[in-house]
Design a protein around this motif. Sequence first.
Motif, PDB file in Angstrom:
ATOM      1  N   ASP A   1       0.918  -1.287  -0.030  1.00  0.00           N
ATOM      2  CA  ASP A   1      -0.049   0.038  -0.149  1.00  0.00           C
ATOM      3  C   ASP A   1       0.831   1.478  -0.045  1.00  0.00           C
ATOM      4  O   ASP A   1       0.434   2.499   0.416  1.00  0.00           O
TER       5      ASP A   1
ATOM      6  N   ASN B   1      -7.699   9.056   0.998  1.00  0.00           N
ATOM      7  CA  ASN B   1      -6.205   8.573   0.180  1.00  0.00           C
ATOM      8  C   ASN B   1      -6.670   8.703  -1.282  1.00  0.00           C
ATOM      9  O   ASN B   1      -7.879   8.684  -1.833  1.00  0.00           O
TER      10      ASN B   1
ATOM     11  N   GLU C   1      -5.718   6.915  -4.842  1.00  0.00           N
ATOM     12  CA  GLU C   1      -5.158   5.577  -5.408  1.00  0.00           C
ATOM     13  C   GLU C   1      -4.642   5.755  -6.597  1.00  0.00           C
ATOM     14  O   GLU C   1      -5.145   5.704  -7.663  1.00  0.00           O
TER      15      GLU C   1
ATOM     16  N   ARG D   1     -12.845   1.102  -1.335  1.00  0.00           N
ATOM     17  CA  ARG D   1     -11.885   0.038  -1.098  1.00  0.00           C
ATOM     18  C   ARG D   1     -12.238  -0.758   0.058  1.00  0.00           C
ATOM     19  O   ARG D   1     -12.484  -0.385   1.171  1.00  0.00           O
TER      20      ARG D   1
END
Length: 139
Positions: A83, A102, A104, A121
């Motif tokens: 990650d 976050n 991605e 997610r």
Amino acid sequence: MTDAGEPTRPAPEITPETRRYWEAAAEGRLLLRECQDCGLVFHYPRALCPDCFGETDWREATGVGEVYSYSVTRRIEGWPTDDLPLIVAYVELEEGPRMVTNLECDPDAVSVGTPVEVRFREQGPETVVPVFVPVPAGD
């Protein structure tokens, strides 16, 4: 940590006040709160408006926004290496509020002002979290 000793991302704490938010995320929907009195649309979910303490209702967001600010972390002790790098960002949603989330994507694919859209997610056996990805050019 997993049974194999590999670190895992921490899951958010689900409270009675935020339960509906997390249930909607598991369904692929991003919810915000809107004040019945002053009309403020805000994030993070709470029962009373942070400006006027009025009652609030749930409102579904479009899931579209732009990067307001971000930071890239390439090493975190106890964090899953798959990650990394981790991109933590403030995303300003189309509805107005900014949320910490976050991104991605490749860190080189993002800058302040990059248009983004929500994805969901899985993060643990019972938690799904909203994250954002850049909107492809031309969309």
